[in-house]
Motif scaffolding. Structure first.
Motif, PDB file in Angstrom:
ATOM      1  N   LEU A 317      35.556 -31.579  17.046  1.00 38.03           N
ATOM      2  CA  LEU A 317      35.397 -32.225  15.781  1.00 38.03           C
ATOM      3  C   LEU A 317      34.835 -31.119  14.830  1.00 38.03           C
ATOM      4  O   LEU A 317      33.789 -30.176  14.939  1.00 38.03           O
ATOM      5  N   PRO A 318      35.256 -31.126  13.591  1.00 40.00           N
ATOM      6  CA  PRO A 318      34.613 -30.322  12.586  1.00 40.00           C
ATOM      7  C   PRO A 318      32.964 -30.761  12.461  1.00 40.00           C
ATOM      8  O   PRO A 318      32.939 -32.000  12.752  1.00 40.00           O
ATOM      9  N   GLY A 319      32.185 -29.953  12.132  1.00 46.28           N
ATOM     10  CA  GLY A 319      30.769 -30.103  12.154  1.00 46.28           C
ATOM     11  C   GLY A 319      30.348 -31.385  11.482  1.00 46.28           C
ATOM     12  O   GLY A 319      29.608 -32.048  12.160  1.00 46.28           O
ATOM     13  N   PRO A 320      30.519 -31.623  10.178  1.00 40.82           N
ATOM     14  CA  PRO A 320      30.091 -32.832   9.538  1.00 40.82           C
ATOM     15  C   PRO A 320      30.432 -34.057  10.284  1.00 40.82           C
ATOM     16  O   PRO A 320      29.853 -35.021  10.387  1.00 40.82           O
ATOM     17  N   LEU A 321      31.858 -33.793  10.677  1.00 35.84           N
ATOM     18  CA  LEU A 321      32.476 -35.278  11.298  1.00 35.84           C
ATOM     19  C   LEU A 321      31.810 -35.526  12.626  1.00 35.84           C
ATOM     20  O   LEU A 321      31.507 -36.518  13.008  1.00 35.84           O
ATOM     21  N   ALA A 322      31.418 -34.342  13.305  1.00 37.94           N
ATOM     22  CA  ALA A 322      30.763 -34.261  14.673  1.00 37.94           C
ATOM     23  C   ALA A 322      29.370 -35.105  14.590  1.00 37.94           C
ATOM     24  O   ALA A 322      29.018 -35.823  15.434  1.00 37.94           O
ATOM     25  N   ALA A 323      28.696 -34.715  13.476  1.00 39.84           N
ATOM     26  CA  ALA A 323      27.514 -35.315  13.202  1.00 39.84           C
ATOM     27  C   ALA A 323      27.523 -36.701  12.637  1.00 39.84           C
ATOM     28  O   ALA A 323      26.384 -37.727  13.608  1.00 39.84           O
ATOM     29  N   LEU A 324      28.544 -37.257  12.106  1.00 37.30           N
ATOM     30  CA  LEU A 324      28.647 -38.661  11.833  1.00 37.30           C
ATOM     31  C   LEU A 324      28.903 -39.246  13.195  1.00 37.30           C
ATOM     32  O   LEU A 324      28.657 -40.445  13.252  1.00 37.30           O
ATOM     33  N   ALA A 325      29.962 -38.761  14.122  1.00 38.08           N
ATOM     34  CA  ALA A 325      30.335 -39.554  15.270  1.00 38.08           C
ATOM     35  C   ALA A 325      28.955 -39.671  16.093  1.00 38.08           C
ATOM     36  O   ALA A 325      28.825 -40.606  16.828  1.00 38.08           O
ATOM     37  N   ARG A 326      28.033 -38.670  16.202  1.00 34.54           N
ATOM     38  CA  ARG A 326      26.960 -38.580  16.999  1.00 34.54           C
ATOM     39  C   ARG A 326      25.822 -39.815  16.356  1.00 34.54           C
ATOM     40  O   ARG A 326      25.356 -40.422  17.340  1.00 34.54           O
ATOM     41  N   ALA A 327      26.012 -39.840  15.212  1.00 38.23           N
ATOM     42  CA  ALA A 327      25.120 -40.995  14.720  1.00 38.23           C
ATOM     43  C   ALA A 327      25.568 -42.231  14.939  1.00 38.23           C
ATOM     44  O   ALA A 327      24.776 -43.175  15.124  1.00 38.23           O
ATOM     45  N   GLU A 328      26.921 -42.225  15.119  1.00 38.18           N
ATOM     46  CA  GLU A 328      27.586 -43.737  15.387  1.00 38.18           C
ATOM     47  C   GLU A 328      27.603 -43.924  16.980  1.00 38.18           C
ATOM     48  O   GLU A 328      27.986 -45.163  17.531  1.00 38.18           O
ATOM     49  N   GLY A 329      27.207 -42.930  17.860  1.00 40.81           N
ATOM     50  CA  GLY A 329      27.299 -42.954  19.289  1.00 40.81           C
ATOM     51  C   GLY A 329      28.933 -42.813  19.682  1.00 40.81           C
ATOM     52  O   GLY A 329      29.002 -43.224  20.986  1.00 40.81           O
ATOM     53  N   TYR A 330      29.459 -41.991  19.240  1.00 41.91           N
ATOM     54  CA  TYR A 330      30.872 -41.857  19.895  1.00 41.91           C
ATOM     55  C   TYR A 330      30.963 -40.389  20.293  1.00 41.91           C
ATOM     56  O   TYR A 330      30.295 -39.525  19.883  1.00 41.91           O
ATOM     57  N   GLU A 331      31.678 -40.366  21.460  1.00 42.12           N
ATOM     58  CA  GLU A 331      31.913 -38.843  22.065  1.00 42.12           C
ATOM     59  C   GLU A 331      33.158 -38.184  21.649  1.00 42.12           C
ATOM     60  O   GLU A 331      33.163 -37.299  21.915  1.00 42.12           O
TER      61      GLU A 331
END
Length: 552
Positions: A317-331
């Protein structure tokens, strides 16, 4: 299987020489797709071509054989491995793999199925089975109940079946089981079916269909109840019911989100429509917060290519989207794009966020594609529904509201309107010579241009309609002062007088006569207001045209 003669020879060696099936010709309509078909006295195997080829993950066919040792020797002679198993009493069985990664089970039965075999079938049925007494008490439950619903058989035996249901499902279940004996001769299998929501042990509800076989049919002292998960079918029923009742698109999409979440647990789902290049105009579901307008997002790539996109972990995933996914608990993120029809570019998508890394199983992805078919049906309905609504309330030539829509709005204002309002009734001057002398194409062009100018000259919220022919009407609400409508009339006359160029390049100039009538809510009907405006318009024509007259 992959394409090519080498793969076909491998298929013939395994299914033909080892298993003893004969190769048959495919139907003419399917021959171009490639692949191999094999048939025997009691078995058919159809192998399709997949490009690019990936080994099968879940295919697990079983073949009953007369002599396992003979078949096993043939398979070993082809270079494959045979693995014997003694997991099931009274049977001889083995496993092997075909050349394409399909796991094949070979079963040799020593006579008819035994009681132990039938018990295993009931215990591990793909549709969980429970036995109920006449009071609805669970007397036996198969092991499948734990795999599907989280309850061990020991936890269920002695409980009432309705305790497993959501509150909304108890009444229809009781009604169905109360009439179960009446179904003995009505249905060929002597049972009753009902849609229910079963509570999983962790608290979430699972949409299911339960079928019960009567004691008259089986001779057993209990009712045999089979439970099948039916999230997709029930979602389809609910979506069709919502569409039939004219529900908003967002409500139907929310039902589809619930279906996908039932079919693919441990996920966050977003169902989206009307892709605008960097965002969706419409979206539903708990994962909509992750729909960041990020270049290179999985959905942007899927809609650009028209193909499924699977990001197996956050590193894709693009960096900002990866950070958002991590914050929501998605892999992981999976995207299935959807087009209204095959030649069209996709504008909608089903986006699934998974709390575990990795790709979807083939079963899960087949489920996603089924949901995509339902989404396509929903969007086709929505587009057709909106087109019909637009056609019923708008003029086909100009795109303005039609007479019926104008009168309905005016009736609402005359009954319940607040503040000052007025109607302007317009009739074009010198339009007939244009239509008769230059042709209907030129006349249609004039009407279309006049319509655009009227809309551009009015305030937001003012309603303009084509009443028929070269007549138009305008409804102005919230005027503030009574003289504001006179300024509106002057502005309309000014824009109409501007020259208009026809498709043939001719320049025409027309004018209009306008009748203005105040609306007095609660004192007169809509038809009376239109009559006064029409009468004032005729006085404007009689006194010189190209002007407005206010009704008395």
């Amino acid at each position: 299987m992959p394409a090519g003669k080498e793969a076909e020879r491998a298929a013939e060696l395994f299914y033909g020489e080892a298993l003893g099936l004969r190769r048959v010709r495919k139907p003419e309509a399917l021959a171009a797709r490639g692949g191999c078909w094999f048939e025997g006295a009691c078995a058919r195997v159809h192998l399709g071509v997949e490009e690019p080829f990936t080994p099968a993950l879940k295919a697990h066919p079983a073949f009953f054989v007369d002599d396992l040792d003979v078949i096993a020797k043939r398979i070993v002679d082809t270079g494959a491995e045979v693995r014997y198993s003694d997991a099931v009493p009274e049977t001889r069985r083995a496993h092997t793999d075909d050349p394409f990664g399909n796991r094949i089970e070979l079963v040799e039965l020593a006579g008819p199925p035994t009681a132990e075999m039938l018990a295993i079938v009931a215990d591990y049925s793909i549709f969980p089975i429970v036995l109920l007494d006449h009071d609805g008490m669970i007397r036996w439950a198969g092991s499948s109940m734990e795999r599907f619903f989280g309850y061990s058989p020991a936890e269920l035996i002695g409980r009432r079946f309705d305790e497993m249901l959501t509150p909304d499902s108890v009444a229809p279940a009781l009604e169905a089981f109360t009439s179960i004996d009446d179904a003995y001769e009505i249905t060929p299998w002597g049972g009753v079916g009902v849609q229910i929501d079963v509570c999983h042990a962790d608290g979430h509800a699972i949409s299911c269909e339960a079928a019960a076989i009567t004691t008259q049919r089986t001779g057993l002292p209990w009712y045999v109840v089979l439970i099948r998960q039916a999230g997709y079918e029930m979602a389809l029923d609910k979506a069709i019911t919502a569409m039939a009742s004219g529900a908003p698109l967002g409500e139907v999409l929310a039902l589809l989100v619930a279906a996908v979440e039932h079919m693919v647990p441990q996920t966050g789902v977003a169902v989206c429509d009307r892709w605008l290049g960097d965002h969706f105009a419409v979206s539903a579901g708990g994962a909509t917060s992750l729909l960041a307008a990020q270049p290179g997002s999985p959905w942007a790539r899927a809609l650009a290519s028209g193909k499924d996109v699977i990001a197996e972990d956050r590193s894709e995933l693009p960096g900002p989207l990866a950070a958002l996914a991590r914050a929501e608990g998605y892999e992981a993120c999976w995207v299935h794009p959807v087009a209204l029809s095959d030649p069209e570019e996709p504008l909608a998508a089903i986006i699934v966020w998974r709390r575990f890394p990795g790709p979807p199983t083939r079963f899960t992805w087949n489920t996603m594609h089924k949901a995509g078919q339902l989404l396509r049906l929903t969007l086709q309905w929505d587009r057709s529904h909106r087109r019909l609504e637009f056609a019923a309330s708008h003029d086909a030539l100009t795109g303005l509201h039609n007479r019926q829509a104008f009168q309905e709005r005016l009736e609402a204002v005359t009954k319940n309107g607040e503040g000052q309002a007025a109607v302007l009734f317009l009739d074009l001057d010198r339009f007939k010579p244009v239509n008769d002398g230059l042709g209907h194409q030129a006349g249609d062009r004039v009407l279309a241009v006049v319509s655009e100018r009227l809309v551009s000259a009015l305030r937001p919220g003012d309603l303009v309609a084509r009443m028929g022919g070269d007549e138009f009407a305008v409804l102005c609400e919230r005027l503030g002062r009574s003289d504001v409508v006179e300024k509106v009339a002057d502005r309309l006359l000014e824009v109409i007088r501007q020259p208009i160029r026809t498709p043939a390049g001719r320049q025409v100039i027309i004018d209009a006569s306008i009748g203005v009538a105040d609306v007095r809510p609660g004192t007169e009907a809509a038809d009376a207001v239109l009559d006064r405006a029409d009468e004032a318009m005729r006085r404007a024509k009689a006194t010189g045209r190209g002007r407005w007259v206010r009704a008395r």
